[in-house]
Design an enzyme around this catalytic site. Structure first.
Site, PDB file in Angstrom:
ATOM      1  N   TYR A   1      18.034 -31.068  25.738  1.00  0.00           N
ATOM      2  CA  TYR A   1      17.722 -29.844  24.972  1.00  0.00           C
ATOM      3  C   TYR A   1      18.234 -29.933  23.540  1.00  0.00           C
ATOM      4  O   TYR A   1      17.602 -29.416  22.628  1.00  0.00           O
ATOM      5  CB  TYR A   1      18.248 -28.596  25.702  1.00  0.00           C
ATOM      6  CG  TYR A   1      17.291 -28.192  26.804  1.00  0.00           C
ATOM      7  CD1 TYR A   1      16.130 -27.483  26.507  1.00  0.00           C
ATOM      8  CD2 TYR A   1      17.495 -28.585  28.114  1.00  0.00           C
ATOM      9  CE1 TYR A   1      15.212 -27.164  27.490  1.00  0.00           C
ATOM     10  CE2 TYR A   1      16.586 -28.269  29.109  1.00  0.00           C
ATOM     11  CZ  TYR A   1      15.448 -27.553  28.788  1.00  0.00           C
ATOM     12  OH  TYR A   1      14.529 -27.246  29.750  1.00  0.00           O
TER      13      TYR A   1
ATOM     14  N   ASP B   1      10.407 -23.121  20.841  1.00  0.00           N
ATOM     15  CA  ASP B   1      10.732 -23.362  19.428  1.00  0.00           C
ATOM     16  C   ASP B   1      10.596 -22.052  18.641  1.00  0.00           C
ATOM     17  O   ASP B   1      10.162 -21.029  19.175  1.00  0.00           O
ATOM     18  CB  ASP B   1       9.851 -24.488  18.840  1.00  0.00           C
ATOM     19  CG  ASP B   1       8.364 -24.127  18.772  1.00  0.00           C
ATOM     20  OD1 ASP B   1       8.042 -23.027  18.273  1.00  0.00           O
ATOM     21  OD2 ASP B   1       7.520 -24.939  19.203  1.00  0.00           O
TER      22      ASP B   1
ATOM     23  N   HIS C   1       9.403 -18.011  27.858  1.00  0.00           N
ATOM     24  CA  HIS C   1      10.220 -19.074  28.458  1.00  0.00           C
ATOM     25  C   HIS C   1      11.542 -19.288  27.728  1.00  0.00           C
ATOM     26  O   HIS C   1      12.136 -20.359  27.811  1.00  0.00           O
ATOM     27  CB  HIS C   1       9.410 -20.383  28.525  1.00  0.00           C
ATOM     28  CG  HIS C   1       8.243 -20.308  29.467  1.00  0.00           C
ATOM     29  ND1 HIS C   1       7.229 -21.235  29.508  1.00  0.00           N
ATOM     30  CD2 HIS C   1       7.926 -19.391  30.413  1.00  0.00           C
ATOM     31  CE1 HIS C   1       6.339 -20.898  30.445  1.00  0.00           C
ATOM     32  NE2 HIS C   1       6.734 -19.779  30.990  1.00  0.00           N
TER      33      HIS C   1
ATOM     34  N   CYS D   1      26.268 -18.252  28.688  1.00  0.00           N
ATOM     35  CA  CYS D   1      27.255 -18.669  29.678  1.00  0.00           C
ATOM     36  C   CYS D   1      26.706 -18.398  31.075  1.00  0.00           C
ATOM     37  O   CYS D   1      26.232 -17.293  31.355  1.00  0.00           O
ATOM     38  CB  CYS D   1      28.566 -17.907  29.452  1.00  0.00           C
ATOM     39  SG  CYS D   1      29.752 -18.184  30.776  1.00  0.00           S
TER      40      CYS D   1
ATOM     41  N   CYS E   1      29.497 -15.483  32.592  1.00  0.00           N
ATOM     42  CA  CYS E   1      29.584 -14.104  32.096  1.00  0.00           C
ATOM     43  C   CYS E   1      28.343 -13.705  31.292  1.00  0.00           C
ATOM     44  O   CYS E   1      28.250 -12.576  30.825  1.00  0.00           O
ATOM     45  CB  CYS E   1      30.855 -13.902  31.274  1.00  0.00           C
ATOM     46  SG  CYS E   1      30.809 -14.713  29.664  1.00  0.00           S
TER      47      CYS E   1
ATOM     48  N   CYS F   1      35.020 -16.759  28.589  1.00  0.00           N
ATOM     49  CA  CYS F   1      35.527 -16.927  29.958  1.00  0.00           C
ATOM     50  C   CYS F   1      35.741 -18.385  30.348  1.00  0.00           C
ATOM     51  O   CYS F   1      36.193 -18.655  31.462  1.00  0.00           O
ATOM     52  CB  CYS F   1      34.579 -16.248  30.954  1.00  0.00           C
ATOM     53  SG  CYS F   1      33.087 -17.202  31.289  1.00  0.00           S
TER      54      CYS F   1
ATOM     55  N   SER G   1      -1.998 -25.777  28.622  1.00  0.00           N
ATOM     56  CA  SER G   1      -2.753 -26.361  29.732  1.00  0.00           C
ATOM     57  C   SER G   1      -3.079 -25.277  30.767  1.00  0.00           C
ATOM     58  O   SER G   1      -3.857 -25.523  31.682  1.00  0.00           O
ATOM     59  CB  SER G   1      -1.950 -27.492  30.374  1.00  0.00           C
ATOM     60  OG  SER G   1      -0.668 -27.025  30.725  1.00  0.00           O
TER      61      SER G   1
ATOM     62  N   PRO H   1      -8.159 -28.811  22.310  1.00  0.00           N
ATOM     63  CA  PRO H   1      -9.026 -29.990  22.135  1.00  0.00           C
ATOM     64  C   PRO H   1      -9.514 -30.554  23.468  1.00  0.00           C
ATOM     65  O   PRO H   1     -10.483 -31.308  23.495  1.00  0.00           O
ATOM     66  CB  PRO H   1      -8.125 -31.014  21.431  1.00  0.00           C
ATOM     67  CG  PRO H   1      -6.732 -30.552  21.653  1.00  0.00           C
ATOM     68  CD  PRO H   1      -6.764 -29.091  21.939  1.00  0.00           C
TER      69      PRO H   1
HETATM   70  N1  APR Z   1      -4.124 -27.839  19.248  1.00  0.00           N
HETATM   71  C1  APR Z   1      -4.331 -27.092  20.353  1.00  0.00           C
HETATM   72  N2  APR Z   1      -4.017 -27.520  21.591  1.00  0.00           N
HETATM   73  C2  APR Z   1      -3.482 -28.739  21.720  1.00  0.00           C
HETATM   74  C3  APR Z   1      -3.229 -29.571  20.609  1.00  0.00           C
HETATM   75  C4  APR Z   1      -3.584 -29.077  19.320  1.00  0.00           C
HETATM   76  N3  APR Z   1      -3.396 -29.789  18.202  1.00  0.00           N
HETATM   77  N4  APR Z   1      -2.682 -30.728  21.061  1.00  0.00           N
HETATM   78  C5  APR Z   1      -2.600 -30.613  22.382  1.00  0.00           C
HETATM   79  N5  APR Z   1      -3.086 -29.426  22.799  1.00  0.00           N
HETATM   80  C6  APR Z   1      -3.176 -28.878  24.150  1.00  0.00           C
HETATM   81  C7  APR Z   1      -3.317 -29.905  25.248  1.00  0.00           C
HETATM   82  O1  APR Z   1      -4.682 -30.255  25.429  1.00  0.00           O
HETATM   83  C8  APR Z   1      -2.765 -29.155  26.452  1.00  0.00           C
HETATM   84  O2  APR Z   1      -3.799 -28.422  27.092  1.00  0.00           O
HETATM   85  O3  APR Z   1      -1.967 -28.226  24.425  1.00  0.00           O
HETATM   86  C9  APR Z   1      -1.778 -28.161  25.811  1.00  0.00           C
HETATM   87  C10 APR Z   1      -0.328 -28.460  26.105  1.00  0.00           C
HETATM   88  O4  APR Z   1      -0.096 -28.272  27.448  1.00  0.00           O
HETATM   89  P1  APR Z   1       1.362 -28.339  28.067  1.00  0.00           P
HETATM   90  O5  APR Z   1       2.057 -29.546  27.571  1.00  0.00           O
HETATM   91  O6  APR Z   1       1.182 -28.183  29.537  1.00  0.00           O
HETATM   92  O7  APR Z   1       2.120 -27.092  27.444  1.00  0.00           O
HETATM   93  P2  APR Z   1       2.166 -25.600  27.947  1.00  0.00           P
HETATM   94  O8  APR Z   1       0.853 -25.177  28.499  1.00  0.00           O
HETATM   95  O9  APR Z   1       2.762 -24.815  26.851  1.00  0.00           O
HETATM   96  O10 APR Z   1       3.205 -25.709  29.133  1.00  0.00           O
HETATM   97  C11 APR Z   1       3.586 -24.529  29.769  1.00  0.00           C
HETATM   98  O11 APR Z   1       5.214 -25.635  31.091  1.00  0.00           O
HETATM   99  O12 APR Z   1       6.839 -27.256  31.216  1.00  0.00           O
HETATM  100  C12 APR Z   1       6.591 -25.898  31.132  1.00  0.00           C
HETATM  101  O13 APR Z   1       8.006 -24.206  30.308  1.00  0.00           O
HETATM  102  C13 APR Z   1       7.212 -25.287  29.891  1.00  0.00           C
HETATM  103  O14 APR Z   1       6.339 -23.612  28.407  1.00  0.00           O
HETATM  104  C14 APR Z   1       6.026 -24.797  29.110  1.00  0.00           C
HETATM  105  C15 APR Z   1       5.008 -24.571  30.215  1.00  0.00           C
END
Ligand code: APR
Length: 256
Positions: free
Chosen positions: A67, A104, A119, A127, A130, A158, A197, A222
């Site tokens: 992290y 972020d 998230h 902590c 506490c 704590c 995704s 995309p």
């Molecule tokens: N513009 C738009 N989308 C994009 C780009 C871009 N330039 N580049 C990649 N992507 C898309 C990918 O095609 C994919 O569908 O962003 C998506 C990223 O997917 P993940 O990595 O699964 O991210 P996310 O959906 O935010 O994940 C959800 O999963 O691991 C946990 O807590 C974590 O918040 C996260 C959650």
């Protein structure tokens, strides 16, 4: 770039707009998404195995190190055109609510306010014992070596162990942010889902709630995600290309 006139018309009529963003919106700022393969020494690790309470129990220094590495990467990154387009949009529509799965702060640094972080946030830690919350210092531009173990700090009140202020797999979402996100998803006229995704629940269910409540739903990605049949419009391309063009053609052209 040309958009379907029905999409532009629907968006222009929207009074309440909700946007859900995922890791893809920060990809063009150089932050790897979760489904991207990790690089360098982190290559050996699967994010879904590091982002769990049991991973922190097993090897808290490895997880804290991961992290810290991500937090430093974000501190060195800049918001991109997609983050800025959303910040601009908040000045052009009567009501805009931004919900993000991202930990972020690039939306805030682009100028968005009141962001609902489903998230959690990398910049906060708390902590385990506490629940005292800590804001982690900003000014550490040095990127720790990938794979470096870093001991998590101790709570100043704590002495308990401090953990990252993010939601791990298997944990509940921050209640206030989640309830606000559900309310706005069910009440908005247009719901735009960007760079996710759409596989991690319950965040992914918001687009279905919005569609069920009758909102115009738009996906920006995309790649194919599997929710194409559930949205009104699927815009294939990067967020940094599509969002500024969409804002310009939908709303800006009306205000100039
Ligand atoms: N513009 C738009 N989308 C994009 C780009 C871009 N330039 N580049 C990649 N992507 C898309 C990918 O095609 C994919 O569908 O962003 C998506 C990223 O997917 P993940 O990595 O699964 O991210 P996310 O959906 O935010 O994940 C959800 O999963 O691991 C946990 O807590 C974590 O918040 C996260 C959650």
């Amino acid at each position: 770039m040309h958009f379907d006139p029905a999409l532009l018309k629907g968006l222009r009529g929207a009074r309440q707009v909700a946007i859900l963003t995922g890791a893809g919106i920060s990809a063009e700022s150089g932050i790897p998404t979760f489904r991207d393969k990790l690089t360098g020494l982190w290559e050996r690790y699967d994010p879904s195995e590091l982002a769990t309470p049991s991973a922190f129990e097993r090897d808290s220094a490895l997880v804290w190190g991961w992290y810290e590495w991500r937090r430093m990467m974000v501190l060195r990154a800049q918001p991109n055109a997609a983050h800025r387009a959303i910040a601009t949009l908040s000045e052009l529509v009567p009501q805009l609510t931004l919900v993000t799965q991202n930990v972020d702060d690039l939306h805030e640094r682009a100028g968005s306010r009141g962001v609902l972080h489903l998230h959690g946030e990398l910049a906060r830690a708390y902590c385990e014992t506490c629940r005292n919350v800590y804001r982690l210092p900003d000014g550490v531009p040095e990127l720790p070596a990938a794979g470096k173990r870093i001991q998590p700090p101790q709570c100043a009140s704590c002495g308990g162990r401090v953990r990252p202020g993010v939601v791990w797999f298997g944990e509940g979402l921050p209640e206030l942010a989640w309830h606000a996100a559900v309310t706005v998803s069910c009440g908005c006229d247009a719901f735009i889902v960007v760079g996710t995704s759409a596989v991690v629940q319950p965040a992914a269910s918001l687009v279905h709630k919005a569609a069920a409540a009758g909102a115009l739903t738009i996906q920006v990605n995309p790649d194919i995600t599997g929710i194409e049949d559930s949205v009104s419009f699927s815009l294939r391309g990067s967020a940094g290309d599509i969002l500024p063009a969409l804002v310009l053609q939908t709303w800006r052209s009306r205000t100039v």
